[in-house]
Design an enzyme around this catalytic site. Sequence first.
Site, PDB file in Angstrom:
ATOM      1  N   LYS A  64       0.842  -1.210   0.000  1.00  0.00           N
ATOM      2  CA  LYS A  64       0.000   0.000   0.000  1.00  0.00           C
ATOM      3  C   LYS A  64       0.868   1.247   0.000  1.00  0.00           C
ATOM      4  O   LYS A  64       2.051   1.217   0.362  1.00  0.00           O
ATOM      5  CB  LYS A  64      -0.952   0.030   1.212  1.00  0.00           C
ATOM      6  N   ALA A  87       9.762  -0.325   4.619  1.00  0.00           N
ATOM      7  CA  ALA A  87       9.717   0.690   3.565  1.00  0.00           C
ATOM      8  C   ALA A  87       8.611   1.717   3.733  1.00  0.00           C
ATOM      9  O   ALA A  87       8.625   2.757   3.094  1.00  0.00           O
ATOM     10  CB  ALA A  87       9.549  -0.005   2.210  1.00  0.00           C
ATOM     11  N   GLY A  98       4.555  -3.896   3.928  1.00  0.00           N
ATOM     12  CA  GLY A  98       4.966  -5.231   3.496  1.00  0.00           C
ATOM     13  C   GLY A  98       4.668  -6.294   4.544  1.00  0.00           C
ATOM     14  O   GLY A  98       4.044  -7.319   4.252  1.00  0.00           O
ATOM     15  N   GLY A  99       5.086  -6.063   5.787  1.00  0.00           N
ATOM     16  CA  GLY A  99       4.836  -7.029   6.867  1.00  0.00           C
ATOM     17  C   GLY A  99       3.350  -7.128   7.176  1.00  0.00           C
ATOM     18  O   GLY A  99       2.818  -8.223   7.410  1.00  0.00           O
ATOM     19  N   SER A 100       2.661  -5.997   7.143  1.00  0.00           N
ATOM     20  CA  SER A 100       1.222  -5.978   7.472  1.00  0.00           C
ATOM     21  C   SER A 100       0.423  -6.728   6.428  1.00  0.00           C
ATOM     22  O   SER A 100      -0.520  -7.461   6.749  1.00  0.00           O
ATOM     23  CB  SER A 100       0.709  -4.537   7.547  1.00  0.00           C
ATOM     24  N   ASP A 125      -1.789  -1.127  10.712  1.00  0.00           N
ATOM     25  CA  ASP A 125      -1.999  -1.082   9.256  1.00  0.00           C
ATOM     26  C   ASP A 125      -2.617  -2.364   8.710  1.00  0.00           C
ATOM     27  O   ASP A 125      -2.947  -2.439   7.523  1.00  0.00           O
ATOM     28  CB  ASP A 125      -0.655  -0.879   8.534  1.00  0.00           C
TER      29      ASP A 125
HETATM   30  O1  C5P Z   1       0.458  -0.571  15.451  1.00  0.00           O
HETATM   31  P1  C5P Z   1       1.866  -0.777  15.040  1.00  0.00           P
HETATM   32  O2  C5P Z   1       2.527  -1.918  15.757  1.00  0.00           O
HETATM   33  O3  C5P Z   1       2.033  -0.869  13.559  1.00  0.00           O
HETATM   34  O4  C5P Z   1       2.612   0.554  15.473  1.00  0.00           O
HETATM   35  C1  C5P Z   1       4.009   0.607  15.643  1.00  0.00           C
HETATM   36  C2  C5P Z   1       4.371   1.824  16.465  1.00  0.00           C
HETATM   37  O5  C5P Z   1       4.158   3.017  15.685  1.00  0.00           O
HETATM   38  C3  C5P Z   1       3.559   2.034  17.711  1.00  0.00           C
HETATM   39  O6  C5P Z   1       4.103   1.329  18.795  1.00  0.00           O
HETATM   40  C4  C5P Z   1       3.664   3.543  17.918  1.00  0.00           C
HETATM   41  O7  C5P Z   1       4.909   3.873  18.485  1.00  0.00           O
HETATM   42  C5  C5P Z   1       3.664   4.065  16.501  1.00  0.00           C
HETATM   43  N1  C5P Z   1       2.327   4.461  16.032  1.00  0.00           N
HETATM   44  C6  C5P Z   1       1.733   5.603  16.530  1.00  0.00           C
HETATM   45  N2  C5P Z   1       0.489   5.960  16.090  1.00  0.00           N
HETATM   46  C7  C5P Z   1      -0.158   5.228  15.166  1.00  0.00           C
HETATM   47  C8  C5P Z   1       0.427   4.062  14.647  1.00  0.00           C
HETATM   48  C9  C5P Z   1       1.676   3.708  15.113  1.00  0.00           C
HETATM   49  O8  C5P Z   1       2.307   6.307  17.371  1.00  0.00           O
HETATM   50  N3  C5P Z   1      -1.362   5.626  14.744  1.00  0.00           N
END
Ligand code: C5P
Length: 293
Positions: free
Chosen positions: A11, A97, A101-103, A136
């Site tokens: 995406k 990137a 990709g992982g999501s 994501d």
């Molecule tokens: O949800 P995910 O594991 O992808 O998020 C990784 C990190 O990115 C979170 O721990 C946070 O530090 C940050 N993040 C954030 N606000 C978001 C999404 C992610 O602060 N809306």
Amino acid sequence: MLQAKITAYAKINLVLDVLRKREDGYHEVAMVMQAVDLSDTIHLKESERNWITTNNRHIPMNMNNLAMRAVTLLQREFPGAVPKLEVSLEKNIPVSAGMAGGSTDCAGVMLGINKMCNLGLTQQELEQLAAQLGSDIPFCIGGPTALATGRGELIEPLPECPELHLVVVKPPFGISTPKVYGNLRVNEITEHPDVKACIAGLHAKDKSQILNAMGNVLEQSTFELQPKVKKIKEGMCACGGKHVLMSGSGPTVFAAFEERTQAEQYYDIVKSQYPGAILTRTVTKEQLDERVE
Ligand code: C5P
């Protein structure tokens, strides 16, 4: 023997706005997400144990891999219905990137298991489960075009984006999403992208309105942490890109075009400077409907 093959699409964010920092440490966002025609291939196969193989040495080959976390989550939720699985990941989407990709691999594994094991989960139920694993991932369950709010996990489908052509440049380094959010000073954001204008452009199928509304407030934070990303964006603008934007928290930068011929001409120029550049386009709903075989 149960098995499935899944095409998991990357995406980009056409718009990424951050509204505030929340009490739980996450940031409240408003993002227009778009699936693009750049994909990983996943094979799932019934096995004596859970294990993962991949052609890419930069991704974790253990249970921390998001694809494996999807397997164990569904095994826990549906004991007996989901067997132990071998997950084989053929990576084409750049790693770390900002292209999910992982999501998307994680979402792909969930979609594959749901079909292969006849779990009967609806899209909404899959999205809710996916939100436990990352912000994501719910978008990657559906698509191709959606508004993501909350921490990114609340998904509202949008009219499918008319075909856009993209030239994508992934620098030879990754960037940490938590660091990019951590470095962001939300109160100092002066220019917020016009999410509503982008959505209106999608409803009107007006490519030019969509492109003009593109914006990403994380760019500044990533540029501070990694000035090379700013240089790449400037370089891509200097090559003649009018709509050039970082995707997600970066470091990938893409240029978007209304017409294929424009993108092809631009690609020829850009790839002499950035040999790893990729020419691609947005994905259609039909393509997504055929993801799981
Ligand atoms: O949800 P995910 O594991 O992808 O998020 C990784 C990190 O990115 C979170 O721990 C946070 O530090 C940050 N993040 C954030 N606000 C978001 C999404 C992610 O602060 N809306």
